[in-house]
Design a protein around this motif. Structure first.
Motif, PDB file in Angstrom:
ATOM      1  N   PRO A  52      21.878   1.203  -3.401  1.00  0.00           N
ATOM      2  CA  PRO A  52      21.731   0.952  -4.849  1.00  0.00           C
ATOM      3  C   PRO A  52      23.052   0.576  -5.531  1.00  0.00           C
ATOM      4  CG  PRO A  52      20.441   2.858  -4.222  1.00  0.00           C
ATOM      5  CD  PRO A  52      21.253   2.490  -3.015  1.00  0.00           C
ATOM      6  N   GLN A  53      24.181   1.147  -5.074  1.00  0.00           N
ATOM      7  CA  GLN A  53      25.467   0.741  -5.624  1.00  0.00           C
ATOM      8  C   GLN A  53      25.719  -0.742  -5.331  1.00  0.00           C
ATOM      9  OE1 GLN A  53      28.730   3.305  -4.412  1.00  0.00           O
ATOM     10  NE2 GLN A  53      27.468   5.147  -4.622  1.00  0.00           N
ATOM     11  N   TYR A  56      23.501  -2.965  -7.533  1.00  0.00           N
ATOM     12  CA  TYR A  56      24.001  -3.061  -8.905  1.00  0.00           C
ATOM     13  C   TYR A  56      25.154  -4.066  -8.981  1.00  0.00           C
ATOM     14  CZ  TYR A  56      26.790  -1.974 -13.022  1.00  0.00           C
ATOM     15  OH  TYR A  56      27.533  -2.072 -14.170  1.00  0.00           O
ATOM     16  N   GLN A  59      23.851  -7.708  -8.611  1.00  0.00           N
ATOM     17  CA  GLN A  59      23.164  -8.244  -9.786  1.00  0.00           C
ATOM     18  C   GLN A  59      24.130  -8.479 -10.948  1.00  0.00           C
ATOM     19  OE1 GLN A  59      20.080  -9.431  -9.596  1.00  0.00           O
ATOM     20  NE2 GLN A  59      20.346  -8.818  -7.449  1.00  0.00           N
ATOM     21  N   LYS A  60      25.116  -7.597 -11.083  1.00  0.00           N
ATOM     22  CA  LYS A  60      26.124  -7.783 -12.136  1.00  0.00           C
ATOM     23  C   LYS A  60      26.938  -9.039 -11.858  1.00  0.00           C
ATOM     24  CE  LYS A  60      29.814  -5.242 -14.546  1.00  0.00           C
ATOM     25  NZ  LYS A  60      29.237  -5.444 -15.884  1.00  0.00           N
ATOM     26  N   LYS A 334      29.811   7.774 -11.502  1.00  0.00           N
ATOM     27  CA  LYS A 334      28.497   7.321 -11.961  1.00  0.00           C
ATOM     28  C   LYS A 334      28.556   6.726 -13.363  1.00  0.00           C
ATOM     29  CE  LYS A 334      25.587  10.336  -9.110  1.00  0.00           C
ATOM     30  NZ  LYS A 334      26.629  10.738  -8.179  1.00  0.00           N
ATOM     31  N   ARG A 337      30.073   3.310 -12.739  1.00  0.00           N
ATOM     32  CA  ARG A 337      29.352   2.680 -11.628  1.00  0.00           C
ATOM     33  C   ARG A 337      30.327   1.940 -10.719  1.00  0.00           C
ATOM     34  NH1 ARG A 337      23.374   0.810 -13.517  1.00  0.00           N
ATOM     35  NH2 ARG A 337      23.060   1.235 -11.291  1.00  0.00           N
ATOM     36  N   SER A 338      31.422   2.623 -10.433  1.00  0.00           N
ATOM     37  CA  SER A 338      32.475   2.046  -9.604  1.00  0.00           C
ATOM     38  C   SER A 338      33.178   3.153  -8.837  1.00  0.00           C
ATOM     39  CB  SER A 338      33.492   1.304 -10.469  1.00  0.00           C
ATOM     40  OG  SER A 338      34.660   0.987  -9.734  1.00  0.00           O
TER      41      SER A 338
END
Length: 629
Positions: A52-53, A56, A59-60, A334, A337-338
């Motif tokens: 999931p990381q 993300y 998509q970013k 979290k 997100r990095s």
């Protein structure tokens, strides 16, 4: 993309968490950190947390393209020359995992294609070339290469992803790169051959260069000097043999028995560093999260090559799982997100600065996922790790172990001491032209959150080494010129001693250390239960005027109380610091500056001890000791 399977896995992970034990180190208030997911199967952690990381980030990236930012920092700032390869690796992992999970591939193929078209014209050097080619080779093996790239992009990559950009074609010499890049060059040439882009001539020549270099610079003891004989040994020196074997595995070559023997030596060190927290190497450059993935790589490759006994393999998996679990709990933020190598009081080497934030995310995720892929191939996909890792380490790993790196005019070695749940690594090397002034290369007993160096520190605050300031303005500390290392067991303690016939004259860090023979030194370390003592006897070879001697210790412990030259700490793992041979000591809260940050977090207290001016014509002794829970 269907995330329902990951949600199911996450529920399983959370259920397992409720029974995760907490191990107390002793009857004191000290509690050893254990990652919350320590007892979950590694593959479940990777599927529920790491993919999931990656999703993300992908998509970013595809949404923001050249304007991508992470935690407020622009990703495409031109300072990460490996970034296109790292991006390809990340998007490739998502695509290949989707295929293995039986998912609909069209969106993953589209995402990979778009990311490749975005980055194909960007600078991409050495490691980035290798990452990219390895991804293309994996896609080819899975029948996805032509679907994942347009013909135009693939043709452009064939021209750009080439070892010739950093190796001379006539004699296969690296172009202004350190010698450990021969492994990268060989990997690039080998992968180009496997992709059908060239014959095997270059890969064979570069493999010979790689193995000859390793043999020349690893010498009798099997660990590679990072310099041309200056004596810099660090986590790279121990990791390099695993990386070489990894290149063989990734490109379908058989690892030779000789390489396996050298890898076993690195594996022994990795086990001696073993702990329930998921910590890795604590000395040298590029540690923190990368100090942990280095141990992960060594243990995983050794297990894959059947170098370990069946029991060792089980506990290598348990330790490796804790490293992956610690990444999720400690290194990953979290909120942003990095991965976080730079905030919360942490500091890493300048070349891994926050300007490389996107690349560092992709790079670390690649290392973690690649290790998990090998464990899956070994049949560990649903295996729960052993829960008695601490007990097994106590039973199998010696309290003290000494490892030679090199002997000659100067000695280079590592002593590992295990006590009360702590692992101390007493490093005795020369950091060489670029690192000798930085405290992660000082001869100190490094241990996470007890004694740490500071990346790119220079000599400004020499951690735990007395600094002599002479009347002529010279500043001297004892770093690089180590001889006659000895180790003995004396009653209930282990002792390590050595001699230096010169101190290091402080100057530019980027030049080789300069010896100053006006002061010589005999040093001894005494390692006993709950206490480490260093004693230095300084011997002048001529009469000297000393303006001052200073000693600094940046500690993670807090709430100091001073009694003479003894500092008692009321909070933290370190309970007491005592100095003799100095006139007075003081302690204050460390300022939140770059001078007092470690890879794992900030130092909390700065102790400064001083000795006033004196005439130096007879030997003096300066000693310090630490006591810990």
């Amino acid at each position: 993309m269907n995330f329902l399977p990951r949600i199911c896995i996450l529920l399983t992970v959370l259920t397992t968490l409720t029974s995760a034990p907490v191990i107390a180190a002793s009857d004191t208030a000290k509690v050893v950190y254990e990652p919350p997911l320590a007892n979950v199967a590694m593959d479940k952690i990777v599927q529920s947390e790491l993919y999931p990381q990656l999703a993300y980030l992908a998509q970013k990236l595809l949404a923001e393209k050249e304007n991508t930012t992470l935690n407020g920092y622009p990703a495409f700032n031109g300072k990460d020359k490996f970034l296109p390869g790292k991006i390809a690796s990340g998007l490739g992992h998502l695509l290949l995992n989707a295929k293995h999970e039986g998912k609909y591939l069209a969106p993953y193929l589209r995402d990979f294609r778009e990311s490749a078209e975005l980055t194909v014209g960007m600078d991409n050097h050495t490691w980035g070339i290798y990452y990219y080619l390895l991804t293309l080779y994996e896609l080819k093996k899975n029948g996805l290469l032509e679907q994942a790239l347009t013909a135009k992009t693939l043709d452009a990559l064939k021209k750009k992803l080439d070892w010739r950009s950093f190796v001379t074609q006539t004699d296969f010499k690296l172009i202004q790169l350190p010698t450990n890049y021969y492994g990268v060059a060989f990997g690039v040439a080998r992968l180009r051959m496997l992709l059908g882009w060239e014959d095997e001539t270059a890969s064979q020549s570069l493999l010979k260069k790689l193995l000859d270099h390793y043999e020349q610079h690893s010498g009798t003891y099997g660990f590679s000097d990072e310099t041309e004989g200056e004596g810099r040994f660090d986590r790279y020196s121990i990791l390099l043999i695993s990386e070489i074997c990894g290149r063989f595995i990734e490109t379908g070559m058989e690892v030779t028995p000789e390489l396996k023997v050298k890898l076993r030596k690195a594996t022994d060190i990795a086990f001696r560093l073993g702990n329930v927290s998921g910590d890795g190497f604590s000395f040298g450059r590029s540690i923190g999260a990368y100090g942990e993935t280095a141990v992960l790589d060594i243990l995983t490759v050794s297990a894959y090559l059947n170098i370990l006994s069946p029991q060792e393999k089980e506990y290598a998996y348990a330790y490796s799982t804790r490293i992956v679990a610690k990444y999720v709990d400690f290194w990953y933020d979290k909120k942003t997100r990095s991965v976080d190598l730079w905030g919360q009081g942490r500091k890493t080497d300048d070349y891994r600065g926050i300007h490389r934030i996107l690349g560092e995310n992709f790079s670390l995720l690649h290392q973690l996922i690649s290790a998990n892929d090998l464990w899956r191939q070994m049949g560990y996909q649903d295996t729960l790790p052993k829960q008695d890792l601490a007990a097994w380490l106590n039973q199998t790993q010696p309290a003290f172990e000494f490892t030679w790196f090199a002997r000659g005019e100067y000695d280079r070695a590592l002593a590992i001491y295990r006590d009360a749940g702590h692992v101390f690594s007493l490093l005795m090397v020369n950091g060489g032209a670029s690192q000798h002034g930085n405290s992660p290369y000082y001869p100190l007993p490094f241990s996470n959150l007890l004694v740490a160096g500071i990346a790119d520190s220079g000599y400004q605050h020499p951690q735990l080494l007395p600094k002599f300031t002479l009347n002529d303005g010279s500043e001297l500390i004892a770093t690089a010129f180590i001889k006659n290392i000895r180790n003995t067991k004396n009653q209930q303690a282990y002792e390590v001693s050595y001699h230096q016939d010169s101190l290091t004259r402080i100057g530019p860090v980027n030049q080789k250390p300069v010896p100053d023979a006006r002061i010589q030194l005999n040093t001894s370390y005494r390692l006993s239960a709950g206490t480490i003592t260093r004693t230095d006897q300084y011997l002048p070879t001529e009469k000297l005027g000393v303006r001052q001697v200073s000693l600094e210790f940046a500690s993670f412990s807090e709430m100091p109380e001073i009694s003479g030259n003894t500092i008692h700490f009321n909070k933290g793992d370190l309970s007491e610091f005592t100095v003799t041979g100095m006139d007075h000591c003081s302690a204050r809260a460390s300022l939140d500056t770059e001078n007092f940050k470690s890879p794992n977090g900030p130092m909390k207290t700065l102790v400064i001890c001083e000795r006033k001016a004196f005439s130096f014509d007879t030997p003096i002794t300066i000693s310090w000791s630490i006591k810990y829970h």
